[in-house]
Design a protein around this motif. Structure first.
Motif, PDB file in Angstrom:
ATOM      1  N   ALA A  27      -6.618   8.424 -12.181  1.00  0.00           N
ATOM      2  CA  ALA A  27      -7.262   8.866 -11.103  1.00  0.00           C
ATOM      3  C   ALA A  27      -7.812   7.695 -10.179  1.00  0.00           C
ATOM      4  O   ALA A  27      -7.665   7.981  -8.912  1.00  0.00           O
ATOM      5  CB  ALA A  27      -8.667   9.987 -11.648  1.00  0.00           C
ATOM      6  N   TYR A  28      -8.035   6.807 -10.579  1.00  0.00           N
ATOM      7  CA  TYR A  28      -8.471   5.482 -10.005  1.00  0.00           C
ATOM      8  C   TYR A  28      -7.524   5.206  -9.178  1.00  0.00           C
ATOM      9  O   TYR A  28      -7.666   4.645  -7.950  1.00  0.00           O
ATOM     10  CB  TYR A  28      -9.069   4.574 -11.091  1.00  0.00           C
ATOM     11  CG  TYR A  28      -9.554   3.333 -10.154  1.00  0.00           C
ATOM     12  CD1 TYR A  28     -10.431   3.011  -9.346  1.00  0.00           C
ATOM     13  CD2 TYR A  28      -8.563   2.366 -10.197  1.00  0.00           C
ATOM     14  CE1 TYR A  28     -10.806   2.164  -8.989  1.00  0.00           C
ATOM     15  CE2 TYR A  28      -8.682   0.889  -9.721  1.00  0.00           C
ATOM     16  CZ  TYR A  28      -9.999   0.926  -8.809  1.00  0.00           C
ATOM     17  OH  TYR A  28     -10.223  -0.313  -8.161  1.00  0.00           O
ATOM     18  N   GLU A  29      -6.243   5.121  -9.643  1.00  0.00           N
ATOM     19  CA  GLU A  29      -5.140   4.613  -8.956  1.00  0.00           C
ATOM     20  C   GLU A  29      -4.739   5.453  -7.697  1.00  0.00           C
ATOM     21  O   GLU A  29      -4.610   4.989  -6.668  1.00  0.00           O
ATOM     22  CB  GLU A  29      -3.837   4.442  -9.780  1.00  0.00           C
ATOM     23  CG  GLU A  29      -4.065   3.236 -10.701  1.00  0.00           C
ATOM     24  CD  GLU A  29      -2.841   3.296 -11.769  1.00  0.00           C
ATOM     25  OE1 GLU A  29      -2.773   2.128 -12.498  1.00  0.00           O
ATOM     26  OE2 GLU A  29      -2.527   4.438 -12.177  1.00  0.00           O
ATOM     27  N   LEU A  30      -4.972   6.861  -7.886  1.00  0.00           N
ATOM     28  CA  LEU A  30      -4.609   7.708  -6.991  1.00  0.00           C
ATOM     29  C   LEU A  30      -5.697   7.697  -5.785  1.00  0.00           C
ATOM     30  O   LEU A  30      -5.429   7.456  -4.533  1.00  0.00           O
ATOM     31  CB  LEU A  30      -4.636   9.266  -7.542  1.00  0.00           C
ATOM     32  CG  LEU A  30      -4.328  10.262  -6.470  1.00  0.00           C
ATOM     33  CD1 LEU A  30      -2.952  10.119  -5.929  1.00  0.00           C
ATOM     34  CD2 LEU A  30      -4.427  11.670  -7.361  1.00  0.00           C
ATOM     35  N   ILE A  31      -7.069   7.632  -5.962  1.00  0.00           N
ATOM     36  CA  ILE A  31      -8.075   7.668  -5.192  1.00  0.00           C
ATOM     37  C   ILE A  31      -8.010   6.309  -4.405  1.00  0.00           C
ATOM     38  O   ILE A  31      -8.422   6.097  -3.175  1.00  0.00           O
ATOM     39  CB  ILE A  31      -9.237   7.898  -5.831  1.00  0.00           C
ATOM     40  CG1 ILE A  31      -9.649   9.048  -6.153  1.00  0.00           C
ATOM     41  CG2 ILE A  31     -10.714   7.410  -4.807  1.00  0.00           C
ATOM     42  CD1 ILE A  31     -10.790   9.495  -7.465  1.00  0.00           C
ATOM     43  N   SER A  32      -7.756   5.021  -5.221  1.00  0.00           N
ATOM     44  CA  SER A  32      -7.616   3.919  -4.604  1.00  0.00           C
ATOM     45  C   SER A  32      -6.628   3.821  -3.399  1.00  0.00           C
ATOM     46  O   SER A  32      -6.520   2.921  -2.375  1.00  0.00           O
ATOM     47  CB  SER A  32      -7.375   2.493  -5.333  1.00  0.00           C
ATOM     48  OG  SER A  32      -8.368   2.720  -6.112  1.00  0.00           O
TER      49      SER A  32
END
Length: 72
Positions: free
Chosen positions: A3-8
């Motif tokens: 999720a972090y990679e996607l939002i980043s």
């Protein structure tokens, strides 16, 4: 992909628009900041990193753990 990679991947203005339209929670930026700090502290060990993060952001370790799980 986490999720972090996607939002980043979103630029700041798009992220703000998604928050404004209700597609993302208003706390997503804070959660990203918490997760980034946690990752920077992981060289001390995961338990100590969680404790340091909880102290810095004035949150319980349980809440920090939930944010970390959500971002993974």
């Amino acid at each position: 992909m986490s999720a972090y990679e996607l939002i980043s991947q979103f630029d700041s203005s798009l992220l703000d628009q998604m928050i404004t339209k209700g597609l993302l929670r208003s706390t997503v930026k804070r959660d990203m900041e918490i997760y980034e700090f946690y990752l920077s502290q992981c060289n001390l060990g995961r338990m100590q990193a969680r404790t340091n993060t909880a102290e810095k952001f004035y949150m319980s370790e349980d809440r920090i753990s939930k944010i970390i799980q959500k971002m993974k």
